[in-house]
Design an enzyme around this catalytic site. Structure first.
Site, PDB file in Angstrom:
ATOM      1  CD  GLU A 278      -2.931  -0.936  -0.017  1.00 15.38           C
ATOM      2  OE1 GLU A 278      -3.423   0.172  -0.282  1.00 15.38           O
ATOM      3  OE2 GLU A 278      -3.152  -1.957  -0.708  1.00 15.38           O
ATOM      4  CD1 TRP A 281      -2.589   2.948  -3.877  1.00 12.02           C
ATOM      5  CD2 TRP A 281      -2.145   2.015  -5.842  1.00 12.02           C
ATOM      6  NE1 TRP A 281      -3.590   3.312  -4.748  1.00 12.02           N
ATOM      7  CE2 TRP A 281      -3.337   2.751  -5.967  1.00 12.02           C
ATOM      8  CE3 TRP A 281      -1.661   1.329  -6.970  1.00 12.02           C
ATOM      9  CZ2 TRP A 281      -4.061   2.834  -7.163  1.00 12.02           C
ATOM     10  CZ3 TRP A 281      -2.374   1.419  -8.158  1.00 12.02           C
ATOM     11  CH2 TRP A 281      -3.559   2.158  -8.246  1.00 12.02           C
ATOM     12  CD1 TRP A 309     -17.861  12.842 -18.345  1.00 13.73           C
ATOM     13  CD2 TRP A 309     -18.537  11.182 -17.022  1.00 13.73           C
ATOM     14  NE1 TRP A 309     -16.759  12.048 -18.088  1.00 13.73           N
ATOM     15  CE2 TRP A 309     -17.141  11.017 -17.267  1.00 13.73           C
ATOM     16  CE3 TRP A 309     -19.177  10.238 -16.208  1.00 13.73           C
ATOM     17  CZ2 TRP A 309     -16.395   9.971 -16.737  1.00 13.73           C
ATOM     18  CZ3 TRP A 309     -18.430   9.195 -15.679  1.00 13.73           C
ATOM     19  CH2 TRP A 309     -17.061   9.064 -15.947  1.00 13.73           C
ATOM     20  CG  ASN A 344      -9.200   2.093  -0.017  1.00 15.20           C
ATOM     21  OD1 ASN A 344      -9.159   3.184  -0.576  1.00 15.20           O
ATOM     22  ND2 ASN A 344      -8.825   0.972  -0.620  1.00 15.20           N
ATOM     23  CD1 TRP A 362     -13.359  11.214 -14.283  1.00  8.97           C
ATOM     24  CD2 TRP A 362     -12.187  12.066 -12.590  1.00  8.97           C
ATOM     25  NE1 TRP A 362     -12.285  11.888 -14.821  1.00  8.97           N
ATOM     26  CE2 TRP A 362     -11.544  12.419 -13.804  1.00  8.97           C
ATOM     27  CE3 TRP A 362     -11.623  12.500 -11.393  1.00  8.97           C
ATOM     28  CZ2 TRP A 362     -10.382  13.182 -13.858  1.00  8.97           C
ATOM     29  CZ3 TRP A 362     -10.449  13.265 -11.430  1.00  8.97           C
ATOM     30  CH2 TRP A 362      -9.844  13.595 -12.646  1.00  8.97           C
ATOM     31  CD1 TRP A 385     -11.944  10.469  -6.174  1.00  8.49           C
ATOM     32  CD2 TRP A 385     -13.750   9.827  -7.326  1.00  8.49           C
ATOM     33  NE1 TRP A 385     -13.022  10.549  -5.332  1.00  8.49           N
ATOM     34  CE2 TRP A 385     -14.152  10.167  -6.012  1.00  8.49           C
ATOM     35  CE3 TRP A 385     -14.722   9.403  -8.228  1.00  8.49           C
ATOM     36  CZ2 TRP A 385     -15.473  10.090  -5.585  1.00  8.49           C
ATOM     37  CZ3 TRP A 385     -16.048   9.321  -7.803  1.00  8.49           C
ATOM     38  CH2 TRP A 385     -16.415   9.656  -6.500  1.00  8.49           C
TER      39      TRP A 385
END
Length: 478
Positions: A278, A281, A309, A344, A362, A385
């Site tokens: 993590e 990441w 959208w 999360n 988004w 996102w």
């Protein structure tokens, strides 16, 4: 500015590294034996910088208060200035008679432009940037052809081939005070905390900002959670994550400290390995922020510039308020509003619901998260996102659409998370709480639930929304 001798003060510019432990700029300044002038600038005016959201400002106030207290123990006043960094840093450097400006590097394009402008304005002063907020500099992690990684798995393999990041640096034992005092703002005058009515009560209960709080929380995480972290991190009803994200965002703890502490406590354990992944990441997201100039504003996958959208203020508001009629989504959005944070796993479900069930851009969701998250982060927030929406560098396929009912049944099996944040559903039995509209009227009546009155009906049908999303994606595919 004119040059100074090696006895002149070093101006240490704090940014999102509000700590004394493993702060390379501060540690190296202390080693010189020269006076140190610590500075924080609240810059809401420089071009390319994004104003902090409401939850950010709550955290920043308390983190600066804690940092100021820690520096006072070394008889160092934290200089606070508000305004464009170019103006304020140069002014403080002159007032302090500084011969150097040292700081830990930043990686967003706007922040880097500000840092370059400040260094240029300071002329021949010694301006140095150190690595203190991510594990590896973006320039140090390259593909075989010399480019940057766009996919996490090969990026992570490359990091592993580089070996462990450097060891953390202990906080300085001695810091020399500057003889010349410098004007400083009062933190209270910045009015970072909310006025009445005070919406931050839940955040006050959920969080304690500052370096000491970060280390205490991580010690408890190592002792009680780390061994089972690989599985517990997916269960929103449990305290199964490190909750280090706001501390990392504001720099009240160093990723190097977390990496090595987790390794020492859980060497060879699955939990420690999952946690270090993590942290890697997080590095990957910062590398994207560094390499992609319009990363925070534009679709990485330019096909999505043509994506149809929807604009629906009503649906967006229902999502923001946790009134979609899907209990897991609503629980997450209410946890966010109440505590400034969301689990999360639920973030992914809530983001998928907005972008795929509701077909809302988004960027509308990212903006809401930016304002309401204490850990809202330019690299991580935007990357997540875009990942969920399917338009990012290392995105999940658009056709992977989280089923909020299935996710709820799998990761909140007993409904405890939903009951905590959607109390009007608390009396429903486990089988009914994930999709109340599927329950019989007798079950709803017994639980005191009246759909459309005490709790909303679903604002969209899952299967119909899934088909609509796939049809929309088919329009831009290719």
């Amino acid at each position: 500015m004119t040059s100074h001798d090696d006895r002149s003060p070093i101006l240490v510019w704090f940014r999102q590294d509000l700590r004394l432990d493993d702060h390379p700029a501060l540690a190296h300044a202390a080693e010189t034996g020269r006076p140190v002038v610590p500075l924080y600038v609240l810059d809401e005016e420089s071009e390319g910088l994004r104003a902090w959201g409401g939850a950010h400002r709550w955290w920043l106030h308390h983190a600066l208060d804690a940092l100021g207290t820690a520096l006072k123990e070394h008889h160092l006043p934290l200089v606070l200035r508000r305004g464009p960094a170019l103006r304020e840093v140069v002014d403080v450097a002159k007032a302090a008679g500084a011969g150097a400006l040292w700081y830990n590097r930043r990686y967003g394009p706007g922040e880097r432009a500000v840092d370059e402008a400040v260094a240029e304005a300071l002329g021949d002063l010694d301006c140095q940037g150190f690595t203190g907020t991510i594990l590896h500099e973006p320039e140090a992690v390259q593909t075989g052809s010399g480019g940057f990684y766009r996919v996490f798995t090969p990026f992570f393999r490359k990091l592993q081939s580089l070996g462990d990041p450097r060891d953390p640096i202990d906080p300085p034992k001695h810091l020399k005070t500057n003889d010349t005092s410098v004007r400083s703002d009062r933190l209270a005058d910045w009015n970072l905390l909310p006025k009445k009515p005070n919406w931050s009560g839940g955040i006050d209960e959920a969080w304690q900002a500052g370096e000491d709080a970060a280390h205490q929380r991580f010690a408890a995480f190592q002792e009680e959670i780390l061994a089972g972290y690989k599985d517990s991190r997916n269960l929103p009803a449990e305290d199964g994550t490190s909750r280090m994200s706001p501390h990392l965002h504001w720099g009240s703890v160093s990723p190097y400290r977390l990496w090595h502490d987790a390794q020492a406590r859980g060497k060879g354990a699955e939990g420690a390995g999952a946690y270090r992944r993590e942290l890697a990441w997080r590095d990957f997201n910062y590398h994207l922020l560094f390499h992609v100039a319009d990363f925070t504003r534009a679709n990485y996958d330019k096909r999505f510039d043509r994506f149809p959208w929807r604009k629906s203020p009503k649906d967006l508001e229902a999502w923001q308020q946790g009134r979609t009629g899907y209990p897991l989504v609503d629980a997450g959005m209410r946890q966010l509003w109440q505590t400034g944070w969301m689990h999360n796993r639920v973030r992914m479900v809530a983001a998928s619901f907005l972008t795929k069930h509701l077909l809302i851009d988004w960027r509308a969701g990212e903006a809401w998260f930016w304002d309401t998250l204490v850990d809202g982060d330019a690299a991580n927030n935007v990357s997540q996102w875009q990942w969920v929406a399917g338009c990012g560098a290392d995105a999940q396929p658009f056709f992977r659409i989280f089923n909020p009912i299935g996710q709820s049944r799998k990761f909140d099996k007993g409904g405890d998370y939903i009951r905590r944040f959607v109390p009007e559903l608390a009396a429903l039995p486990d089988k009914a709480i994930h999709a109340p509209w599927e329950a019989g009227e007798d079950v709803l009546d017994e639980a005191g639930v009246a759909l459309g009155k005490t709790y909303p009906k679903p604002i969209v049908d899952h299967e119909e929304a899934r088909k609509r999303a796939l049809d929309a994606f088919a329009m831009i595919r290719g």
